[in-house]
Scaffold this motif. Structure first.
Motif, PDB file in Angstrom:
ATOM      1  N   GLU A  72      -3.623  -9.439  -0.699  1.00  8.72           N
ATOM      2  CA  GLU A  72      -4.048  -8.120  -0.049  1.00  8.72           C
ATOM      3  C   GLU A  72      -2.641  -7.024  -0.225  1.00  8.72           C
ATOM      4  O   GLU A  72      -3.134  -6.096  -0.913  1.00  8.72           O
ATOM      5  CB  GLU A  72      -4.056  -8.070   1.553  1.00  8.72           C
ATOM      6  CG  GLU A  72      -5.329  -8.745   2.029  1.00  8.72           C
ATOM      7  CD  GLU A  72      -5.294  -8.981   3.530  1.00  8.72           C
ATOM      8  OE1 GLU A  72      -4.251  -8.599   4.022  1.00  8.72           O
ATOM      9  OE2 GLU A  72      -6.256  -9.667   3.965  1.00  8.72           O
ATOM     10  N   GLU A  76      -3.338  -3.675  -2.739  1.00  4.89           N
ATOM     11  CA  GLU A  76      -2.916  -2.339  -2.177  1.00  4.89           C
ATOM     12  C   GLU A  76      -1.940  -1.670  -3.266  1.00  4.89           C
ATOM     13  O   GLU A  76      -1.900  -0.741  -3.464  1.00  4.89           O
ATOM     14  CB  GLU A  76      -2.154  -2.527  -0.725  1.00  4.89           C
ATOM     15  CG  GLU A  76      -3.104  -2.650   0.457  1.00  4.89           C
ATOM     16  CD  GLU A  76      -4.304  -1.708   0.237  1.00  4.89           C
ATOM     17  OE1 GLU A  76      -3.954  -0.618   0.191  1.00  4.89           O
ATOM     18  OE2 GLU A  76      -5.593  -2.231   0.533  1.00  4.89           O
ATOM     19  N   GLN A  77      -1.183  -2.417  -3.881  1.00 10.57           N
ATOM     20  CA  GLN A  77      -0.119  -2.071  -4.839  1.00 10.57           C
ATOM     21  C   GLN A  77      -0.947  -1.584  -5.956  1.00 10.57           C
ATOM     22  O   GLN A  77      -0.422  -0.514  -6.715  1.00 10.57           O
ATOM     23  CB  GLN A  77       0.825  -3.306  -5.385  1.00 10.57           C
ATOM     24  CG  GLN A  77       1.836  -2.811  -6.416  1.00 10.57           C
ATOM     25  CD  GLN A  77       3.027  -3.833  -6.767  1.00 10.57           C
ATOM     26  OE1 GLN A  77       2.722  -5.073  -6.317  1.00 10.57           O
ATOM     27  NE2 GLN A  77       3.957  -3.415  -7.339  1.00 10.57           N
ATOM     28  N   LYS A  79      -3.866  -0.359  -6.103  1.00 14.80           N
ATOM     29  CA  LYS A  79      -4.652   0.781  -5.551  1.00 14.80           C
ATOM     30  C   LYS A  79      -3.728   2.101  -5.915  1.00 14.80           C
ATOM     31  O   LYS A  79      -4.053   3.043  -5.973  1.00 14.80           O
ATOM     32  CB  LYS A  79      -5.049   0.624  -4.412  1.00 14.80           C
ATOM     33  CG  LYS A  79      -6.484  -0.027  -4.074  1.00 14.80           C
ATOM     34  CD  LYS A  79      -6.852  -0.235  -2.934  1.00 14.80           C
ATOM     35  CE  LYS A  79      -7.988  -0.991  -2.264  1.00 14.80           C
ATOM     36  NZ  LYS A  79      -8.369  -0.918  -1.202  1.00 14.80           N
ATOM     37  N   GLU A  80      -2.473   1.837  -5.216  1.00 12.33           N
ATOM     38  CA  GLU A  80      -1.483   2.905  -5.393  1.00 12.33           C
ATOM     39  C   GLU A  80      -0.992   3.202  -6.615  1.00 12.33           C
ATOM     40  O   GLU A  80      -0.827   4.338  -7.003  1.00 12.33           O
ATOM     41  CB  GLU A  80      -0.178   2.527  -4.388  1.00 12.33           C
ATOM     42  CG  GLU A  80      -0.498   2.329  -2.905  1.00 12.33           C
ATOM     43  CD  GLU A  80       0.576   1.832  -2.294  1.00 12.33           C
ATOM     44  OE1 GLU A  80       1.941   1.656  -2.522  1.00 12.33           O
ATOM     45  OE2 GLU A  80       0.580   1.374  -0.984  1.00 12.33           O
ATOM     46  N   TRP A  85      -7.962   4.911  -3.350  1.00 10.22           N
ATOM     47  CA  TRP A  85      -7.678   4.823  -1.968  1.00 10.22           C
ATOM     48  C   TRP A  85      -8.591   3.894  -1.203  1.00 10.22           C
ATOM     49  O   TRP A  85      -9.684   3.918  -1.573  1.00 10.22           O
ATOM     50  CB  TRP A  85      -7.613   6.296  -1.626  1.00 10.22           C
ATOM     51  CG  TRP A  85      -6.515   7.220  -2.044  1.00 10.22           C
ATOM     52  CD1 TRP A  85      -6.713   7.988  -3.198  1.00 10.22           C
ATOM     53  CD2 TRP A  85      -5.340   7.168  -1.834  1.00 10.22           C
ATOM     54  NE1 TRP A  85      -5.723   8.716  -3.416  1.00 10.22           N
ATOM     55  CE2 TRP A  85      -4.622   7.949  -2.680  1.00 10.22           C
ATOM     56  CE3 TRP A  85      -4.475   6.403  -1.065  1.00 10.22           C
ATOM     57  CZ2 TRP A  85      -3.189   8.247  -2.816  1.00 10.22           C
ATOM     58  CZ3 TRP A  85      -3.169   6.817  -1.144  1.00 10.22           C
ATOM     59  CH2 TRP A  85      -2.552   7.635  -1.920  1.00 10.22           C
ATOM     60  N   SER A  86      -8.265   3.323  -0.367  1.00  8.61           N
ATOM     61  CA  SER A  86      -9.229   2.398   0.454  1.00  8.61           C
ATOM     62  C   SER A  86     -10.311   3.324   1.030  1.00  8.61           C
ATOM     63  O   SER A  86     -10.073   4.460   1.447  1.00  8.61           O
ATOM     64  CB  SER A  86      -8.557   1.800   1.172  1.00  8.61           C
ATOM     65  OG  SER A  86      -7.223   1.673   1.560  1.00  8.61           O
TER      66      SER A  86
END
Length: 86
Positions: A72, A76-77, A79-80, A85-86
């Motif tokens: 996870e 997230e890393q 995506k950033e 973005w979620s």
């Protein structure tokens, strides 16, 4: 500091034969076709790492909870990093 769990790696050591080693999850990573295990620390605080080629590793066991958190976190890393973005 939160409990990060442990990992167990079973591998062939040229001197000791089949070896089983238990380490903290954060001290075992897979990189560049090798498992890297933190085995010690120098007086200066630098990590001493043993590189084990993947061909010598029989298996690695980790807690699923810790693995899920790492996956996870990596998602997230990414995506950033890519502006998703979620």
């Amino acid at each position: 500091m939160p409990d990060i769990g442990t990992a167990t790696i079973v591998y062939d050591d040229p001197d000791e034969g089949t070896t089983e080693r238990e380490v903290e999850n954060d001290n075992l990573v897979y990189f560049d076709d090798h498992w890297l295990i933190k085995v010690d620390e120098t007086d200066e605080g630098d990590d001493v790492v043993r590189r084990i080629p993947r061909e010598r590793v029989h298996h690695v066991e980790r807690s699923i909870d810790e693995l899920e958190k790492k996956v996870e976190g990596a998602i997230e890393q990414a995506k950033e990093q890519f502006g998703w973005w979620s």
